[in-house]
Design an enzyme around this catalytic site. Sequence first.
Site, PDB file in Angstrom:
ATOM      1  N   CYS A  73       0.864  -1.176   0.000  1.00 32.71           N
ATOM      2  CA  CYS A  73       0.000   0.000   0.000  1.00 32.71           C
ATOM      3  C   CYS A  73       0.905   1.232   0.000  1.00 32.71           C
ATOM      4  CB  CYS A  73      -0.864  -0.042   1.258  1.00 32.71           C
ATOM      5  SG  CYS A  73      -1.889   1.409   1.518  1.00 32.71           S
ATOM      6  N   CYS A 183      -0.896   3.865  -6.356  1.00 30.43           N
ATOM      7  CA  CYS A 183      -1.802   3.195  -5.407  1.00 30.43           C
ATOM      8  C   CYS A 183      -1.954   1.762  -5.912  1.00 30.43           C
ATOM      9  CB  CYS A 183      -3.154   3.908  -5.404  1.00 30.43           C
ATOM     10  SG  CYS A 183      -4.434   3.036  -4.473  1.00 30.43           S
TER      11      CYS A 183
HETATM   12  N1  DGL Z   1      -3.815   0.420  -1.957  1.00 29.60           N
HETATM   13  C1  DGL Z   1      -3.662   1.634  -1.197  1.00 29.60           C
HETATM   14  C2  DGL Z   1      -2.468   2.425  -1.742  1.00 29.60           C
HETATM   15  O1  DGL Z   1      -1.634   1.856  -2.407  1.00 29.60           O
HETATM   16  C3  DGL Z   1      -4.978   2.333  -1.192  1.00 29.60           C
HETATM   17  C4  DGL Z   1      -5.070   3.404  -0.223  1.00 29.60           C
HETATM   18  C5  DGL Z   1      -6.416   3.680   0.320  1.00 29.60           C
HETATM   19  O2  DGL Z   1      -6.983   2.814   0.974  1.00 29.60           O
HETATM   20  O3  DGL Z   1      -6.845   4.830   0.158  1.00 29.60           O
HETATM   21  O4  DGL Z   1      -2.291   3.592  -1.507  1.00 29.60           O
END
Ligand code: DGL
Length: 262
Positions: A73, A183
Amino acid sequence: MSNQPIGVFDSGVGGTSIWKEIQKLLPNENSIYLADSKNAPYGEKSQEEILQLSIKNTELLIEKGCKVVVVACNTATTNAILYLRSHYDLPFIGIEPAIKPAALQSESKTIGVLATKGTLSSSLFNSTSENHANGIKIIEQEGTGLVALIENGKVGAEETKQLLNSYVKPMLKEGMDHLVLGCTHYPYLIPALKGILPAHVKIIDSGEAVARQVKAVLDKNIILNTSNKRANHQFFTNIDPEVLRNFVFGSTDNISVEKLDF
Ligand code: DGL
């Protein structure tokens, strides 16, 4: 130690894009994945909240015997990985928007970064952009709403395409020739993006690079799993497991997806 699983966490289903790359490169490795979908999106939370959620996920993965933790993430990495590395005695591998390769390859000297508010406002992201983008214009765009749509299983929906279009079109007008996906949910939008972006715009996604980094870290710590036993993958989510199941079933065998309160 080498038989212990690789721990992976994300705010939800997005980190499965990273998990798939790891599984492809390291098919012998067992894994445990935490999808903290109950608390998604992390990108709209304060740095302190993101840190506390990252600590909670890390401690559960440690409790479950993981040998390394992959912070799959960008939002959690850019807001919490320095803390995690200094407080826990196991290796952490994170993911940050891949500004450097985009900046090096850009001919128009204009790159776009689509990421969450939490990532774009972090000091780690800002220092990376300053260090790697000399003479490069970086267009930052918050992908507000995209994570929620993906978490609701609406990857290919018309409303998702329209929202994506509204974010990307202004970046194109400014001349970007590389779009960095900042993301881990966004690689699932690549088919939709290909329908929007002209052919000369390159999409940069760092999933494969993260998998290579996981391999390098396991290698360096002499904890690569060399056994021939079929690898086992346990997925946990704190909401209804159906969406997560759809993202991972079919990738490989020996996968279980369960609901867990965490
Ligand atoms: N997969 C997360 C990232 O890479 C998502 C973030 C979120 O939950 O807003 O930033």
